[in-house]
Write an enzyme that holds these catalytic residues in place. Structure first.
Site, PDB file in Angstrom:
ATOM      1  N   ASP A  32       0.419  -1.336   0.011  1.00  0.00           N
ATOM      2  CA  ASP A  32      -0.114  -0.024  -0.381  1.00  0.00           C
ATOM      3  C   ASP A  32       0.818   0.997  -0.055  1.00  0.00           C
ATOM      4  O   ASP A  32       2.135   1.000   0.471  1.00  0.00           O
ATOM      5  CB  ASP A  32      -1.197   0.014   1.180  1.00  0.00           C
ATOM      6  CG  ASP A  32      -0.482  -0.560   2.331  1.00  0.00           C
ATOM      7  OD1 ASP A  32       0.942  -0.250   2.666  1.00  0.00           O
ATOM      8  OD2 ASP A  32      -0.999  -1.051   3.440  1.00  0.00           O
TER       9      ASP A  32
ATOM     10  N   ASN B  43      -7.941  -3.218  13.869  1.00  0.00           N
ATOM     11  CA  ASN B  43      -8.808  -3.504  13.868  1.00  0.00           C
ATOM     12  C   ASN B  43      -9.104  -4.616  13.109  1.00  0.00           C
ATOM     13  O   ASN B  43      -9.586  -4.679  12.603  1.00  0.00           O
ATOM     14  CB  ASN B  43      -9.604  -2.429  13.358  1.00  0.00           C
ATOM     15  CG  ASN B  43      -9.080  -2.192  12.006  1.00  0.00           C
ATOM     16  OD1 ASN B  43      -8.268  -2.348  12.068  1.00  0.00           O
ATOM     17  ND2 ASN B  43      -9.215  -0.379  11.462  1.00  0.00           N
TER      18      ASN B  43
ATOM     19  N   HIS C 136      -7.157  -4.771  10.235  1.00  0.00           N
ATOM     20  CA  HIS C 136      -6.677  -4.267   8.608  1.00  0.00           C
ATOM     21  C   HIS C 136      -5.362  -4.710   8.300  1.00  0.00           C
ATOM     22  O   HIS C 136      -4.547  -5.262   9.367  1.00  0.00           O
ATOM     23  CB  HIS C 136      -6.705  -2.990   8.144  1.00  0.00           C
ATOM     24  CG  HIS C 136      -5.414  -2.248   8.903  1.00  0.00           C
ATOM     25  ND1 HIS C 136      -6.010  -0.492   9.245  1.00  0.00           N
ATOM     26  CD2 HIS C 136      -4.659  -2.955   9.326  1.00  0.00           C
ATOM     27  CE1 HIS C 136      -4.996  -0.688   9.566  1.00  0.00           C
ATOM     28  NE2 HIS C 136      -3.753  -1.874   9.513  1.00  0.00           N
TER      29      HIS C 136
ATOM     30  N   GLU D 232      -9.577  -1.852   5.139  1.00  0.00           N
ATOM     31  CA  GLU D 232     -10.670  -1.460   6.293  1.00  0.00           C
ATOM     32  C   GLU D 232     -11.493  -2.141   6.944  1.00  0.00           C
ATOM     33  O   GLU D 232     -12.045  -3.216   5.891  1.00  0.00           O
ATOM     34  CB  GLU D 232     -10.966  -0.083   7.028  1.00  0.00           C
ATOM     35  CG  GLU D 232      -9.665   0.913   6.817  1.00  0.00           C
ATOM     36  CD  GLU D 232      -8.424   0.639   7.750  1.00  0.00           C
ATOM     37  OE1 GLU D 232      -8.520  -0.057   8.507  1.00  0.00           O
ATOM     38  OE2 GLU D 232      -7.858   2.280   8.013  1.00  0.00           O
TER      39      GLU D 232
HETATM   40  P1  PGA Z   1       2.715  -1.689  12.701  1.00  0.00           P
HETATM   41  O1  PGA Z   1       1.859  -1.636  11.738  1.00  0.00           O
HETATM   42  O2  PGA Z   1       3.455  -2.612  12.389  1.00  0.00           O
HETATM   43  O3  PGA Z   1       2.574  -0.933  12.724  1.00  0.00           O
HETATM   44  O4  PGA Z   1       1.789  -2.225  14.062  1.00  0.00           O
HETATM   45  C1  PGA Z   1       0.711  -3.164  11.438  1.00  0.00           C
HETATM   46  C2  PGA Z   1      -0.539  -2.049  10.362  1.00  0.00           C
HETATM   47  O5  PGA Z   1      -1.237  -1.534  10.735  1.00  0.00           O
HETATM   48  O6  PGA Z   1      -0.894  -3.307   9.369  1.00  0.00           O
END
Ligand code: PGA
Length: 241
Positions: free
Chosen positions: A67, A136, A138, A143
């Site tokens: 992304d 959450n 994702h 999302e």
């Molecule tokens: P993080 O992000 O590794 O910074 O916790 C993971 C994500 O949001 O997919």
């Protein structure tokens, strides 16, 4: 899903990196799916160390990131282009034109989504995708509520995601509201997936993934329908299992 619990984040990073390295040795032309965020940085450090010490080469590897934020230039320190150069690409021998990330500044963003999706397919798909998970649920920036049939698309970021990521920006207002992300169907086409889960802030999400139902309201749950997923979770993330 295979679950590997490790005692520490360092052990998680070490184990996942060792498996990635052995897959690159087995197939030097690996199509490697990459993720940003805090979780994979330990793995990237170890890939760099191994490249320096053992000379594992990425000259024939193609990488595909999940992304990118919309509206942030590649040179911006908060872009995922910048993140990947800083945390991996500048320190290994992967040719930069073999590293692929959606362009969040493209004039025609819908066209960019189609191009990226097709581009991955034309390269034969992703052999191994590295994933993190949001609190959450994702995966990528898909999302809750994203269709399991989605392909690379534009997503409105959840407020909880913007808040979580605001730690990298000067203020919450500076966090983009949209991103381009590989879709859930795009991710599910990867031949193999490593999901990295670290820290107590992810414990609830991991417990819901392992014990909960498969639902578009919790995107990571789709991984239960994939035949070749390994979850690497440290002690804090595994606390509610
Ligand atoms: P993080 O992000 O590794 O910074 O916790 C993971 C994500 O949001 O997919």
């Amino acid at each position: 899903m295979k679950l590997i619990k490790t005692s520490t984040y360092e052990a998680l990073s070490q184990m996942a990196a060792a498996q990635i390295i052995s897959k690159i040795h087995a197939n030097p032309r690996l199509n490697l799916g990459l993720a940003t965020g805090s979780t994979p940085t330990g793995v990237y450090k170890r890939l760099i160390q191994d490249h320096e010490v053992n000379k594992t080469s990425y000259k024939q590897v193609n990488s595909f990131n999940l992304d990118e934020y919309i509206g942030i230039s590649k040179k911006d320190h908060n872009s995922y282009h910048y993140f990947m150069c800083e945390n991996l690409f500048d320190h290994i021998d992967i040719p930069i034109d073999q590293t692929h990330i959606p362009d969040g500044t493209a004039e025609n963003l819908d066209e960019e989504c189609r191009r990226y999706e097709q581009f991955i397919q034309e390269h034969g798909g992703i052999d191994l995708q590295i994933l993190g998970i949001g609190q959450n649920g994702h995966i990528g920036f898909n999302e809750p509520g994203t269709s399991f049939t989605s392909r690379t698309h534009i997503i409105n970021l959840a407020e909880s995601t913007r808040k979580a990521n605001s730690r990298f920006f000067e203020s919450l207002e500076d966090v983009p509201t949209q991103a381009i992300t590989m879709g859930i169907a795009s991710i599910m086409e990867s031949k193999e997936i490593f999901l990295l889960v670290s820290g107590d802030s992810k414990a609830e999400a991991l417990a819901r993934l392992v014990n909960g139902e498969v639902s578009e309201q919790f995107p990571a749950s789709v991984l239960k329908n994939h035949k070749n997923v390994t979850i690497f979770a440290d002690k804090e993330a595994s606390a509610l299992l």
